[in-house]
Enzyme design. Sequence first.
Site, PDB file in Angstrom:
ATOM      1  N   LYS A   1     -28.941  42.185  10.165  1.00  0.00           N
ATOM      2  CA  LYS A   1     -28.001  41.145  11.461  1.00  0.00           C
ATOM      3  C   LYS A   1     -27.003  42.635  12.290  1.00  0.00           C
ATOM      4  O   LYS A   1     -26.676  43.347  11.950  1.00  0.00           O
ATOM      5  CB  LYS A   1     -27.474  40.756  10.428  1.00  0.00           C
ATOM      6  CG  LYS A   1     -27.575  39.280  11.407  1.00  0.00           C
ATOM      7  CD  LYS A   1     -28.611  37.818  11.417  1.00  0.00           C
ATOM      8  CE  LYS A   1     -28.263  36.794  12.639  1.00  0.00           C
ATOM      9  NZ  LYS A   1     -29.958  35.884  12.522  1.00  0.00           N
TER      10      LYS A   1
ATOM     11  N   ASP B   1     -29.735  35.387  18.297  1.00  0.00           N
ATOM     12  CA  ASP B   1     -29.401  34.605  17.042  1.00  0.00           C
ATOM     13  C   ASP B   1     -28.237  33.471  17.841  1.00  0.00           C
ATOM     14  O   ASP B   1     -28.382  33.686  19.614  1.00  0.00           O
ATOM     15  CB  ASP B   1     -28.043  35.084  16.295  1.00  0.00           C
ATOM     16  CG  ASP B   1     -28.152  34.081  15.193  1.00  0.00           C
ATOM     17  OD1 ASP B   1     -28.950  34.111  13.470  1.00  0.00           O
ATOM     18  OD2 ASP B   1     -26.873  33.811  14.934  1.00  0.00           O
TER      19      ASP B   1
HETATM   20  P1  NDP Z   1     -27.476  29.023  19.919  1.00  0.00           P
HETATM   21  O1  NDP Z   1     -26.380  30.143  20.787  1.00  0.00           O
HETATM   22  O2  NDP Z   1     -28.161  28.900  21.567  1.00  0.00           O
HETATM   23  O3  NDP Z   1     -26.784  27.690  19.592  1.00  0.00           O
HETATM   24  C1  NDP Z   1     -25.648  27.461  18.559  1.00  0.00           C
HETATM   25  C2  NDP Z   1     -25.364  26.583  18.598  1.00  0.00           C
HETATM   26  O4  NDP Z   1     -24.644  25.315  17.883  1.00  0.00           O
HETATM   27  C3  NDP Z   1     -24.645  25.755  20.077  1.00  0.00           C
HETATM   28  O5  NDP Z   1     -25.081  24.285  20.296  1.00  0.00           O
HETATM   29  C4  NDP Z   1     -23.514  25.933  19.828  1.00  0.00           C
HETATM   30  O6  NDP Z   1     -21.883  24.867  20.160  1.00  0.00           O
HETATM   31  C5  NDP Z   1     -23.260  25.464  17.997  1.00  0.00           C
HETATM   32  N1  NDP Z   1     -22.430  25.995  17.612  1.00  0.00           N
HETATM   33  C6  NDP Z   1     -22.687  27.435  16.918  1.00  0.00           C
HETATM   34  N2  NDP Z   1     -21.562  27.646  16.825  1.00  0.00           N
HETATM   35  C7  NDP Z   1     -20.692  26.516  15.903  1.00  0.00           C
HETATM   36  C8  NDP Z   1     -19.456  26.252  15.260  1.00  0.00           C
HETATM   37  N3  NDP Z   1     -18.625  27.136  14.808  1.00  0.00           N
HETATM   38  N4  NDP Z   1     -19.065  24.188  14.822  1.00  0.00           N
HETATM   39  C9  NDP Z   1     -19.986  23.929  15.732  1.00  0.00           C
HETATM   40  N5  NDP Z   1     -20.982  24.710  16.410  1.00  0.00           N
HETATM   41  C10 NDP Z   1     -21.028  25.686  16.730  1.00  0.00           C
HETATM   42  O7  NDP Z   1     -28.493  29.219  19.148  1.00  0.00           O
HETATM   43  P2  NDP Z   1     -29.283  29.151  18.137  1.00  0.00           P
HETATM   44  O8  NDP Z   1     -29.415  27.921  18.611  1.00  0.00           O
HETATM   45  O9  NDP Z   1     -30.609  30.544  18.044  1.00  0.00           O
HETATM   46  O10 NDP Z   1     -28.692  29.283  16.569  1.00  0.00           O
HETATM   47  C11 NDP Z   1     -28.362  28.204  15.718  1.00  0.00           C
HETATM   48  C12 NDP Z   1     -28.926  28.031  13.672  1.00  0.00           C
HETATM   49  O11 NDP Z   1     -30.143  28.798  13.926  1.00  0.00           O
HETATM   50  C13 NDP Z   1     -27.681  29.133  13.669  1.00  0.00           C
HETATM   51  O12 NDP Z   1     -27.322  29.368  12.742  1.00  0.00           O
HETATM   52  C14 NDP Z   1     -28.512  30.591  13.295  1.00  0.00           C
HETATM   53  O13 NDP Z   1     -27.917  32.035  13.404  1.00  0.00           O
HETATM   54  C15 NDP Z   1     -29.551  29.643  13.179  1.00  0.00           C
HETATM   55  N6  NDP Z   1     -31.103  30.277  13.579  1.00  0.00           N
HETATM   56  C16 NDP Z   1     -31.758  31.036  14.667  1.00  0.00           C
HETATM   57  C17 NDP Z   1     -32.422  31.381  14.870  1.00  0.00           C
HETATM   58  C18 NDP Z   1     -33.220  31.497  16.242  1.00  0.00           C
HETATM   59  O14 NDP Z   1     -34.599  32.408  16.129  1.00  0.00           O
HETATM   60  N7  NDP Z   1     -32.552  31.619  16.954  1.00  0.00           N
HETATM   61  C19 NDP Z   1     -33.581  31.847  13.614  1.00  0.00           C
HETATM   62  C20 NDP Z   1     -32.901  31.227  12.619  1.00  0.00           C
HETATM   63  C21 NDP Z   1     -31.568  31.127  12.599  1.00  0.00           C
HETATM   64  P3  NDP Z   1     -21.285  25.308  21.362  1.00  0.00           P
HETATM   65  O15 NDP Z   1     -22.110  25.625  22.747  1.00  0.00           O
HETATM   66  O16 NDP Z   1     -19.870  24.465  21.541  1.00  0.00           O
HETATM   67  O17 NDP Z   1     -20.584  26.730  21.038  1.00  0.00           O
HETATM   68  O1  2IT Z   2     -31.366  34.195  11.557  1.00  0.00           O
HETATM   69  C1  2IT Z   2     -32.834  34.526  11.869  1.00  0.00           C
HETATM   70  O2  2IT Z   2     -33.749  34.131  11.499  1.00  0.00           O
HETATM   71  C2  2IT Z   2     -32.639  34.870  13.418  1.00  0.00           C
HETATM   72  N1  2IT Z   2     -32.329  34.940  14.316  1.00  0.00           N
HETATM   73  C3  2IT Z   2     -34.037  35.135  14.191  1.00  0.00           C
HETATM   74  C4  2IT Z   2     -34.331  37.161  13.792  1.00  0.00           C
HETATM   75  C5  2IT Z   2     -35.567  37.206  14.682  1.00  0.00           C
HETATM   76  O3  2IT Z   2     -35.860  38.662  14.527  1.00  0.00           O
HETATM   77  O4  2IT Z   2     -35.825  36.103  15.404  1.00  0.00           O
END
Ligand code: NDP
Ligand code: 2IT
Length: 450
Positions: A131, A171
């Site tokens: 990460k 992420d």
């Molecule tokens: P994005 O940046 O696309 O979206 C994040 C969302 O979460 C936004 O709506 C954001 O709001 C909100 N958010 C972020 N930080 C906070 C906080 N501290 N408090 C409240 N809301 C918050 O990220 P992703 O959708 O990619 O990721 C979301 C989650 O999923 C994370 O935990 C990530 O680790 C996990 N994840 C993502 C993967 C991926 O493929 N993208 C894979 C597996 C897990 P705002 O815009 O106001 O910051």
């Molecule tokens: O938390 C996660 O699994 C991710 N942000 C995706 C990682 C990846 O390599 O696709």
Amino acid sequence: MSNNAYDKLVQDFMAKIKAKNPGEVEFHQAVEEVAESLIPYIEENPQYKEAKILERIAEPERIILFRVPWVDDKGEVQINKGYRIEMNSAIGPYKGGLRFHPTVNLGILKFLAFEQVFKNSLTTLPMGGGKGGSDFDPKGKSDNEVMRFCQSFMTELSKHIGPNTDVPAGDIGVGGREIGFLFGQYKRLRNEFTGVLTGKGREWGGSLIRPEATGYGATYFAEEMLKTRGESIKGKTVAISGSGNVAQFATQKVTELGGKVVTLSDSSGYIYDPDGIDEEKLAYVMHLKNVKRGRIREYAEKYGVEYFEGKRPWSVKVDVAMPNATQNEINKEDAETLIKNGCYVVSEGANMPSTPEAVEVYLDKKILYGPGKAANAGGVAVSGLEMSQNSLRLSWTREEVDEKLQRIMKDIHAQCEKFGKEGDYINYVKGANIGGFVKVADAMLAQGIV
Ligand code: NDP
Ligand code: 2IT
């Protein structure tokens, strides 16, 4: 051995982890949850104990820390921190996302890298865990500023990654735009067109379904959990937090399967739409968040629904909760409120969104609880499929990738069931932790003390 004796072993183990990694509270939290599942298993399988596999898994193979200087639109010099945690390469190259968010620090990235090792193992694909990221805040920055930052970040990171070494992805704060800038700079520096990053655009080596994969996968996982009770998502009411990548595509899949998503949020508050966020409203959210980069409050203004400033959506009456925003966004009281209002399924699209006390409530009440490292593994799984397509120099169709994703989510569910069955109840926490551990641990045993 009695439960008290196991508790003592966990406490002793955690005392050492805390002494070695002071102040890294999220990392301690992630390790403790895994240790609670694994220590009883390791006691019964002494080959892992003698080789100190758990102690080794909790120590990153390598951490890279660097300066990221860049110049903003006003001509002012800015300095951010850059990180890459190369956690474990026993079963494949380091693999995991990059997070750009002002809260990013070593403890948060180590928790994410640690979880990634188990998650990637569960996908059944050959990927180690890593990460990285930065305390850079993309909010309010121009496209040119984001580009200059990404170019500076990659100038240093490029020395440490590669398609057979370490393959980053997105992420929080890192989506298609950022991956494009990062990839462009890597290619320019190395003069190589390789699969060094995943989440690429589909015209330049990306996989179909990768943007959708995490949200779709977390929905498929909820569907698998419901199947164990002869039920499905159809007709269920669902609370989703976040409005980014994972939240958007979870909303899409839940709706497609006949469920009704009634909430979305961002870090400022949440909206409640009792009629459900249908396809047309979701298209509005996608434009609002991915193009306009606006706030979820604007949804409430557009569709005349309620907006709750500074609140999270866990007091709404729903059957299913999908926390898809960030770590520790559901605490004990939230978990109790959800269950009191009838919620009996939690499928985590985010990483570690529930506090340990909230998890205790779920397990106590025996609800269907899919922890992040199982439920959100669809994202990195399709990243693994993107790596395969890049190596083959082929692209699979949408249907092929989606079918593989569904197969993988079923396999992950089966592993959780195999290792987590406690009488009639499936403890998915235990199942995911042991299921993810065994393959990595056996590979480490085979490879000697390295
Ligand atoms: P994005 O940046 O696309 O979206 C994040 C969302 O979460 C936004 O709506 C954001 O709001 C909100 N958010 C972020 N930080 C906070 C906080 N501290 N408090 C409240 N809301 C918050 O990220 P992703 O959708 O990619 O990721 C979301 C989650 O999923 C994370 O935990 C990530 O680790 C996990 N994840 C993502 C993967 C991926 O493929 N993208 C894979 C597996 C897990 P705002 O815009 O106001 O910051
Ligand atoms: O938390 C996660 O699994 C991710 N942000 C995706 C990682 C990846 O390599 O696709």
